[in-house]
Design an enzyme around this catalytic site. Structure first.
Site, PDB file in Angstrom:
ATOM      1  N   ASP A 190       0.839  -1.193   0.000  1.00  0.00           N
ATOM      2  CA  ASP A 190       0.000   0.000   0.000  1.00  0.00           C
ATOM      3  C   ASP A 190       0.880   1.250   0.000  1.00  0.00           C
ATOM      4  O   ASP A 190       1.839   1.342   0.776  1.00  0.00           O
ATOM      5  CB  ASP A 190      -0.892  -0.033   1.244  1.00  0.00           C
ATOM      6  CG  ASP A 190      -1.811   1.161   1.352  1.00  0.00           C
ATOM      7  OD1 ASP A 190      -2.714   1.296   0.514  1.00  0.00           O
ATOM      8  OD2 ASP A 190      -1.605   1.981   2.277  1.00  0.00           O
ATOM      9  N   GLU A 199       1.702  -0.417  -5.061  1.00  0.00           N
ATOM     10  CA  GLU A 199       0.763   0.659  -5.369  1.00  0.00           C
ATOM     11  C   GLU A 199       1.665   1.879  -5.566  1.00  0.00           C
ATOM     12  O   GLU A 199       2.144   2.463  -4.587  1.00  0.00           O
ATOM     13  CB  GLU A 199      -0.222   0.894  -4.233  1.00  0.00           C
ATOM     14  CG  GLU A 199      -1.247   1.964  -4.572  1.00  0.00           C
ATOM     15  CD  GLU A 199      -2.203   2.253  -3.426  1.00  0.00           C
ATOM     16  OE1 GLU A 199      -3.382   2.541  -3.709  1.00  0.00           O
ATOM     17  OE2 GLU A 199      -1.779   2.208  -2.253  1.00  0.00           O
TER      18      GLU A 199
END
Length: 755
Positions: free
Chosen positions: A394, A430
């Protein structure tokens, strides 16, 4: 603090010398003496709590905690009734406080109290009144789940209700937090995974399925009620059967590290459902365990991984190492903030404040060696001892920041590249954060794959007929070579997706023009407004048969496009059968039917054909290597007849010119040649496959598309026609090359070249 007398403050001169006092408030009543336990010197490594038997035959647990700037550390042990005893750790080696406590067995709960200066203006936030979770705890017992209708004031290192709000975080709160915070659990597990067989699916052959451990099974009728929403529920044959029939090769689990719920959600009667609020990087989230929270969650997680592996499915974890649940200066004190705030977090020049590249209040200081060690130790643990096969990071750009800027030569990326364990697993970035210069799509080095939001946006825009031309679609369909064809990277560096957990579901993408997040309690202000969606003529659910039919066709178009594109496709759980979140594009706090998969859709006559088409497309992808290439297309002729590995056609049946790419268009023909595919099969022979022509038509009106003739083909067989609800309802249709084929508005036609 109930009276002025109880708010008596003691001022101390600050080390910075600017004359301002550091205020300490003691609003707690004197606590009774706490029993102490004997402790031996122990070892500084490994970090965390490790049960072992000493050379003298005495069983116990070695505790080791990095707290480099602390003045003292107390280990706190809790019995089954919650009674606390303490052991002061006196051994300090290279910033690590350690000790061996005889008689501490697996299942014992523990935490730390760390002593040091309280001086928020210099970033020092030590407060021994706060029980702190071991960052290396392998299991966490959190029976209350932080569900108090709001976090209690005791869990904050500062006095939340201090009348002068502009200095509230500088006033120390001396109330004991132990009754209200999660505690680590001593775990002993020497599983060697000898009976496990990892699938090890090559990147090019992967199909990823993003799911939520709890949300996937909460409404599954085939999973026993007591197992729904748990690791055991996901391991149940009824849940795995769906994954196997669908044909996916990997599940990407939304965060399963121990996480906490935010105060603002609890006050609104909500909870953090997605879990992007980590507090324990070694511990599987306790609330997802059916078997118990005193260490049983570790074994239950491992059994889930084994069951998925036995079905040929890899396990990828969505991990959140960029920030923690402690938020900014006004957030709670649960672990790192009280262990060594300056050592773990990035602080601003005004050290009272936190550098925030994540939008969540804080950012871990990954450049610090002990923070980098925490992350890499955690990653290796999940691979070697918990059996997982890869990670999706993330806000990975935040991890790649050196001093301030994103740096692809940063310590984090360098360590991953040379680590003998981590460089062999699947690594997905990401590739952005919310800070300046944080958007880094296409910039991560080899070994890494990336979520490709350029793919998402282009495909959404194409099917709502909003692209000015087809240049972008050409790149996205063929592997995004403009982003990834450098440094030896391959097409599978692109993780292609149309939807993810964050945003509309696929059904909502074609059912809503606007977000509808009222259930989140934030006045519909949360969630993105850039959805690139089209409601097909009516906002939300409707009884209009034509609108519903168009929506189903658009879903078939989107899924077919995704699964025919070069790169690694990622599906979101439930999209294959029309799951809806009722227009909510930010369901992070919807631990209810909005955020759970609706399994009744699987047998609904309206949605079952979509599930069947998805399975059919995935099977087609697995059978044909031309649809999952390991190298980029060259576009050059490989034989005397001029046949190339990739060619593009207009509806007139002629190859596209440069001008065609720039002209407004709603149709695109993509020819994929199965001749001379780079690479060799398992027996060393050249790879040869069928050739295909995909016709994508986003315009509302039908178009006559002339099928390319020699040397491309003589005849074509229709394999997929998204204008049809049932793909197997009609016999195969064969067309001659050079003939026009009527392509209905808003549809995809996939044709196989016949020998």
């Amino acid at each position: 603090m109930s009276s002025a007398a109880e708010q008596e403050a003691v001022a101390a001169e600050r080390a910075t010398g600017d004359g301002r006092p550091a205020v300490v408030v003691n609003g707690a009543r004197p606590a009774p003496p706490v029993p102490t336990v004997p402790v031996r010197p122990g070892r500084p490594t490994p970090l965390g709590a490790r049960f072992r038997t000493g050379p003298d035959g005495v069983a116990g647990t070695n505790f080791a905690l990095w707290a480099g700037g602390a003045e003292g550390v107390e280990l706190c042990l809790f019995d089954e009734r919650g009674r606390e005893s303490r052991a002061r750790l006196t051994e300090l080696t290279h910033g690590i406080w350690h000790g061996f406590v005889p008689g501490v067995l697996p299942g014992r709960r523990y935490g730390y109290r760390v002593h040091g200066r309280w001086d928020p203006w210099t970033g020092a936030r030590w407060n021994p009144a706060k029980l702190l979770l071991d960052p290396y705890a392998r299991a966490v017992d959190d029976p209350a789940g932080n569900d108090f209708g709001g976090l209690p004031p005791e869990v904050y290192g500062h006095v939340r209700d201090w009348p002068e709000q502009h200095v509230a975080d500088t006033v120390r709160d001396d109330r004991d937090s132990a009754p209200f915070v999660p505690k680590g659990v001593v775990v002993h597990d020497d599983d060697d995974w000898a009976d496990d067989r990892r699938p090890k699916t090559p990147w090019a052959d992967s199909v990823i399925y993003e799911l939520h451990v709890r949300g996937f099974t909460m409404r599954h009728p085939g999973v026993p009620e007591e197992l729904r929403g748990t690791y055991a529920g996901l391991a149940h044959p009824a849940a795995i059967e769906h994954l196997v029939k669908l044909g996916v090769t990997a599940v990407e689990l939304l965060p399963v590290h121990q996480f906490a719920h935010e105060d603002h959600l609890l006050r609104r009667g909500l909870r953090n459902h997605w879990g992007y609020n980590s507090v324990g990087y070694f511990a599987p989230h306790a609330a997802y365990a059916a078997s118990g929270t005193a260490g049983q969650q570790v074994g239950e997680f491992k059994r889930m991984v084994r069951a998925l592996h036995a079905a040929g499915i890899e396990v990828i974890l969505d991990v959140v190492y960029n920030h923690t649940a402690e938020a900014g200066e006004l957030g709670p004190t649960l672990s790192l903030k009280g262990i060594d705030n300056r050592g773990y977090y990035r602080l601003q020049p005004d050290a009272r404040r936190y550098a925030d590249y994540t939008g969540c209040g804080n950012t871990l200081h990954v450049v610090q060696p002990h923070v980098l060690r925490l992350i890499t130790d955690s990653l290796r643990y999940w691979v070697t001892e918990m059996g997982v096969d890869g990670f999706r990071f993330d806000l990975a750009a935040a991890l790649a920041r050196s001093m301030h800027d994103v740096d692809m030569l940063s310590p984090f990326l360098a360590v991953i590249a040379q680590d003998p364990v981590l460089r062999r697993v699947k690594l997905i970035a990401e590739p952005w954060d919310v800070g300046s210069g944080g958007y880094q799509v296409g910039a991560f080095p080899p070994l890494w794959t990336e979520w490709n939001d350029r793919y998402r946006d282009a495909v959404r825009d194409f099917w709502r007929h909003a692209l000015p031309d087809v240049r972008e679609m050409g790149y996205r369909l063929s592997g995004s070579s403009d982003l990834y064809a450098w440094g030896g990277r391959r097409p599978y560096a692109s993780v292609n997706f149309v939807t993810a957990h964050d945003g509309f579901t696929l059904r909502d993408l074609v059912s809503y023009d606007r977000k509808h997040n009222e259930a989140n309690g934030e006045g519909n202000r949360d969630g993105t407004n850039d959805n690139r969606s089209w409601n097909c003529g009516a906002e939300g659910e409707t009884d209009d048969g034509d609108v519903r039919a168009l929506r189903r066709r658009q879903l078939r178009n989107l899924l077919t496009t995704l699964l025919l594109s070069t790169g690694v496709p990622m599906l979101v759980a439930g999209d294959e059968m029309g799951r809806t979140q009722r227009g909510n594009n930010n369901a992070y706090c919807q631990d209810n039917e909005i955020g759970w998969v609706d399994w009744s859709l699987r047998d609904d006559p309206e949605w079952r054909p979509l599930l069947e088409l998805t399975s059919r497309l995935i099977a087609l992808r697995h059978r044909h290597p031309v649809l999952r290439r390991r190298s980029f297309f060259s576009g050059r002729a490989h034989s005397a007849d001029g046949l190339r590995d990739l060619a593009w056609f207009t509806p007139h049946g002629r190859e596209m010119t440069e001008g065609d790419w720039y002209a407004p268009a709603a149709s695109l023909g993509m020819y994929l040649s199965g001749r001379d595919i780079p690479g060799r099969d398992e027996e060393g022979a050249p790879v040869v496959d069928d050739s295909f022509l995909a016709v994508l038509h986003a315009g509302p009106d039908p178009v006559d598309f002339v099928l390319p003739g020699a040397p491309w083909a003589e005849r074509y067989e229709v394999v997929v026609d998204t204008a049809r609800e049932e793909q197997d309802a009609a016999p195969a249709v064969v067309h001659r090359a050079g003939a026009p084929v009527a392509v209905p508005g808003r549809s995809v036609l996939l044709l196989r070249v016949l020998p």
